[in-house]
Design a protein around this motif. Structure first.
Motif, mmCIF file in Angstrom:
data_model
loop_
_atom_site.group_PDB
_atom_site.id
_atom_site.type_symbol
_atom_site.label_atom_id
_atom_site.label_comp_id
_atom_site.label_asym_id
_atom_site.label_seq_id
_atom_site.Cartn_x
_atom_site.Cartn_y
_atom_site.Cartn_z
ATOM 1 N N UNK A 65 46.987 42.849 46.064
ATOM 2 C CA UNK A 65 48.226 42.246 46.304
ATOM 3 C C UNK A 65 49.290 43.858 45.714
ATOM 4 N N UNK A 107 52.978 43.950 43.930
ATOM 5 C CA UNK A 107 54.572 43.258 43.649
ATOM 6 C C UNK A 107 55.426 44.338 43.683
ATOM 7 N N UNK A 164 57.752 41.619 36.967
ATOM 8 C CA UNK A 164 56.542 42.001 37.996
ATOM 9 C C UNK A 164 56.933 40.792 39.144
ATOM 10 N N UNK A 219 41.875 42.731 42.570
ATOM 11 C CA UNK A 219 41.170 42.720 41.796
ATOM 12 C C UNK A 219 39.996 42.089 41.951
ATOM 13 N N UNK A 261 36.872 36.348 38.709
ATOM 14 C CA UNK A 261 38.130 34.920 38.470
ATOM 15 C C UNK A 261 38.561 34.834 36.755
ATOM 16 N N UNK A 320 41.138 37.428 36.548
ATOM 17 C CA UNK A 320 42.556 37.014 36.568
ATOM 18 C C UNK A 320 42.913 39.690 36.106
ATOM 19 N N UNK A 371 43.536 42.781 36.745
ATOM 20 C CA UNK A 371 44.385 43.476 38.272
ATOM 21 C C UNK A 371 43.364 45.128 37.427
ATOM 22 N N UNK A 404 44.302 31.647 31.142
ATOM 23 C CA UNK A 404 44.038 32.625 30.366
ATOM 24 C C UNK A 404 45.391 33.614 30.573
ATOM 25 N N UNK A 459 47.369 37.329 29.130
ATOM 26 C CA UNK A 459 46.601 39.120 28.938
ATOM 27 C C UNK A 459 48.437 39.788 28.010
ATOM 28 N N UNK A 486 49.023 43.859 29.196
ATOM 29 C CA UNK A 486 48.775 44.776 30.567
ATOM 30 C C UNK A 486 50.367 46.139 29.530
ATOM 31 N N UNK A 526 47.197 33.092 33.391
ATOM 32 C CA UNK A 526 46.805 32.884 34.817
ATOM 33 C C UNK A 526 46.719 31.574 34.576
ATOM 34 N N UNK A 574 43.891 29.074 35.083
ATOM 35 C CA UNK A 574 42.035 28.954 34.613
ATOM 36 C C UNK A 574 41.736 28.382 35.710
ATOM 37 N N UNK A 575 40.951 28.797 36.809
ATOM 38 C CA UNK A 575 40.470 28.387 38.206
ATOM 39 C C UNK A 575 41.480 28.392 39.230
ATOM 40 N N UNK A 576 42.174 29.588 38.682
ATOM 41 C CA UNK A 576 43.187 29.541 40.307
ATOM 42 C C UNK A 576 42.862 30.960 40.890
ATOM 43 N N UNK A 577 41.616 31.632 39.917
ATOM 44 C CA UNK A 577 41.117 32.590 40.433
ATOM 45 C C UNK A 577 42.807 34.164 40.296
ATOM 46 N N UNK A 578 42.769 35.189 40.384
ATOM 47 C CA UNK A 578 43.495 35.760 39.685
ATOM 48 C C UNK A 578 44.805 36.230 40.179
ATOM 49 N N UNK A 579 45.306 35.164 40.464
ATOM 50 C CA UNK A 579 46.747 35.474 40.132
ATOM 51 C C UNK A 579 48.004 35.253 38.895
ATOM 52 N N UNK A 580 48.634 35.985 38.902
ATOM 53 C CA UNK A 580 49.153 35.899 37.193
ATOM 54 C C UNK A 580 50.637 36.117 37.619
ATOM 55 N N UNK A 607 53.621 37.585 35.703
ATOM 56 C CA UNK A 607 54.082 38.630 34.141
ATOM 57 C C UNK A 607 55.641 38.467 33.859
ATOM 58 N N UNK A 608 55.429 38.489 32.384
ATOM 59 C CA UNK A 608 56.768 38.655 31.578
ATOM 60 C C UNK A 608 57.585 40.073 32.058
#
Lengths: 114, 114
Positions: A33, A35, A43, A94, A99, A101, A103, B32, B34, B36, B94, B96-102, B104-105
């Protein structure tokens, strides 16, 4: 453990210039990715790549190109730098199949346009 | 589409005091979630994650977060902060089920004063 290496760490360019950032990872991760981080804006996803030679646009792809020629590397090009632009570009990777999430990020490349 | 809101851009607490950083999410399904953390001049590191089950999840360095479906929230807490906790904290979501595309705030900059 692995590491993500971004080069260069600092990039100074001129208005209208084409500028390229590079990212290398040795995690053997499938997905990578780019960002953009702006102060107060968090981000924003520019491009991501699920596998070698794959490219997916993010929310902020206009004005950028990306290239994923090898599994371990992902490049981002600012096609025409904007005057007074200042931002940090973060590369991440990732495991696609997990799956989760989660990174892993590089330390960032700081862009300044004069 | 998923999104997160972090209402507090800057937070200052005294060393030894308790901490809560707020995060509200928007998602059509249970996502999901997270947290960071970004220490000065470093990339982002995963602090903790929530997928399902127990709504209170434990992370590194004494951090925990509580998921609330009714409030669409995922607040981060720590009982007693240390000066080394000074950093920028990002909440992310992210689907659920869409992989790792997050998504962010915008982040919350925490300053721990002596």
């Amino acid at each position: 453990g692995g590491i993500i290496t971004q080069t260069p760490k600092f990039l100074i360019g001129q208005e209208g210039q084409k500028l390229t950032l590079k990212c290398q990872q040795n995690f053997n991760h499938d997905t990578m990715y780019w960002y953009r981080q702006d102060s107060g804006k968090g981000l924003r996803l520019i491009y991501y790549s699920i596998t070698e030679n794959d490219l997916q646009k993010g929310d902020l792809s206009e004005g950028y190109d990306a290239s994923r020629e090898k599994k371990s590397s992902f490049s981002l090009t600012v096609t025409s730098a904007q005057k007074n632009e200042m931002a940090v570009f973060l590369c991440a990777s990732s495991i696609r199949t997990a799956n989760t999430g989660q990174l892993y990020f590089g330390e960032g490349s700081k862009l300044t346009v004069l | 589409a998923q999104s997160v809101t972090q209402p507090d851009a800057r937070v200052t607490v005294s060393e030894g005091a308790s901490l809560q950083l707020r995060c509200k999410y928007s998602s059509s399904v249970t996502p999901y979630l997270f947290w960071y953390v970004q220490y000065p001049r470093q990339g982002l590191q995963l602090l903790l994650k929530y997928y399902s089950g127990d709504p209170v999840v434990q992370g590194v360095n004494g951090f925990e977060a509580e998921f609330s479906k009714s409030n669409s929230s995922f607040h981060l807490r720590k009982a007693s902060v240390h000066w080394s906790d000074s950093a920028v904290y990002f909440c992310a979501v992210s689907k659920q089920g869409t992989g790792s595309k997050l998504s962010f705030g915008k982040g919350a900059k925490l300053t721990v004063s002596p």
